[in-house]
Structure formats: structure tokens, C-alpha cells
Design an enzyme around this catalytic site. Sequence first.
Site, PDB file in Angstrom:
ATOM      1  N   HIS A  46     -20.050  -4.769  -1.825  1.00 28.55           N
ATOM      2  CA  HIS A  46     -20.274  -6.075  -2.033  1.00 28.55           C
ATOM      3  C   HIS A  46     -20.393  -6.732  -0.720  1.00 28.55           C
ATOM      4  O   HIS A  46     -19.836  -6.124   0.507  1.00 28.55           O
ATOM      5  CB  HIS A  46     -19.426  -6.951  -2.904  1.00 28.55           C
TER       6      HIS A  46
ATOM      7  N   LYS B 186     -16.956 -11.595  -0.501  1.00 30.23           N
ATOM      8  CA  LYS B 186     -16.386 -11.387  -1.742  1.00 30.23           C
ATOM      9  C   LYS B 186     -14.626 -11.608  -1.556  1.00 30.23           C
ATOM     10  O   LYS B 186     -14.429 -11.025  -0.972  1.00 30.23           O
ATOM     11  CB  LYS B 186     -16.961  -9.971  -2.267  1.00 30.23           C
TER      12      LYS B 186
END
Length: 267
Positions: free
Chosen positions: A154, A158
Site C-alpha cells: 500500500h 497507510k
Amino acid sequence: MRLVIVGASGRMGLAIARVAASTDGVQIVGAVDRPDAPGTGRDIGELAGVGAIGVLLSADLPAVLARADVMVDFSAPTATAANLAAAAAAGVAALVGTTGLDAAAQSAANDAARRVPVIVAANTSLGVTLLIELVRAASHALPKDFDIEIIEGHHRHKKDAPSGTALALGHAAAEGRSVSLDSVAVPTRTGGERRDGEIGFAVVRGGDIVGDHTVLFAGEGERVSLVHQATDRAIFARGAVRAASWLSGRSPGRYEMRDVLPFKTRA
Ligand code: NAD
């Protein structure tokens, strides 16, 4: 299907407004956010960049629920329990996409589900919903000497790791082998040899990666990889609008994204 969006001026709320505004059979009848949200009093279609639709961003959830079939909530975990109670009181179905829900919010979902149909889904992408089913089936079908590793990537901002979706994939893999994830999970691998039956997680964080998930079944002489790659957050909005349409008119109860697909590898 008459839709109310809660958290409407957030990233997901606006993405849902864009999808809903261009989906046949879906009419946005309410857009709700906090009283101090930027854009309050403005047309949600304009805020979403699709042109005015005659629905103004407000903070009055009960007022807009009175004319709705389904509420989608992509707001904040602290707000979800009250939003669910309001939807249930108004007889309005609820799709909750907000993540990080605590036990009180989950129990509010169960309470609401006695009166209206409810889905709580940390990932509303139809592709991820399918992947979870495929992982459960593969884990059940392949011999236990296939080692299962979950690799996810990600963007650099995040907050959680491993991702909620990676954990959901881990649960599906564990379920396929009739074990609990807690008993076999290795969330962070450092040093040492792999033990039989482990489900390991590897996490990548960087740049603007929207969300990549790979479930690897590594055997002797062969490997099977099941992969989902998200390139656009609109996938969550499309899945949410589809799930909201599916919920409209259902009997009260708790449902899951896998009911929406529909493709099931367990009852
Ligand atoms: P965001 O911060 O951009 O938007 C959240 C919005 O909710 C904001 O506009 C905020 O003002 C509003 N809000 C906060 N409290 C509220 C309240 N009491 N009443 C009404 N509105 C309120 O965040 P985002 O990226 O849009 O994500 C929202 C939520 O959805 C997060 O929990 C996120 O993890 C989750 N999410 C879920 C999926 C999925 O597939 N289910 C996908 C992406 C994000």
C-alpha cells in the site's frame, strides 16, 4: 433505489456520489457529513464534480433517511453506531464501509440487522470479494504442505499493517484449512525457519500504491499465486453502490459482500 451517503464530503463519499450519479436506477436523496464539514450547504453533485443534482450536503441524517431506501456509511468509526441506529429507526437498509469499527459499532450493526438488512464490509471491491472466496477454496483444496504466505503493498500513508484486507484473506485461508488464523498467523517474520502450517504476512509500504494483495501457495516444485491489484479507489465505490442496490428491499439481517457477488465457496 434512493440512496443516502454518510461521510459524503470525504474521499469515498465523493467517489460514491460520482458512481451513484451515473448509475441507472440509483437516486441520491441525501448527502450527510459533520456540521463543520467543508462544502456544507453546497450541492453534492457539484462537490463530486458531476454537476448539480439538487441534493445539498447537510448534517441532518434523520431528515434525509425519511425519504431513503439505503444508507451507505463511509465516515468514521466513532460515528457508525449512531448512524446505524438512525437507519434502523427509519427502516432504511445500511451498508457500512467504515473501517476500524469497535465492538460497540459491531453490536450496533447486529441490533440494526433485527430491523433492516445490513452489510458491514471493510473492502467493498468486487474483485477482492471474489479473491477471498478463491483463497478459501484453494486453501481447502491444496494439500497442507503448500505453505501460505500473504504479500500486500500500500501507499506510504497507510496507517495499519498488515492491511484489513490481508487479514481477511488470512482468515479465509485459515478457514479453508479449518484452523483459526490467530493460531497460525505470523504477522511479521524475522529470523528463524518456517514452521509447518504457518500463514505468514509480508508488508510493502511506499509511494502511491492503491492496494496490492497476493496469496501465495508454495509447494514442492510448484507455486500458485492468487493476485488482486487495485489501481483506482473507484472500485470500492462501484462495489458499494452495487451492494447498496442489492440490499434494497431485502429482509432484515446481516449480509456480506460475498452475498452480493454471488459466488460462494462455503455456505
Ligand atoms: P475521509 O476522511 O476522506 O472521509 C470521511 C468523511 O466522514 C469526512 O468527510 C468526515 O467529515 C466524515 N465524518 C466524520 N465523522 C462524521 C459523522 N459523525 N457524521 C458524518 N460524517 C462524518 O476518509 P475516506 O478515505 O473517505 O474513508 C472513510 C472510511 O471508509 C474510512 O473508515 C476508510 O477506512 C473506509 N474505507 C473503506 C473502504 C471499503 O472498501 N470498505 C474503502 C476505502 C475506505
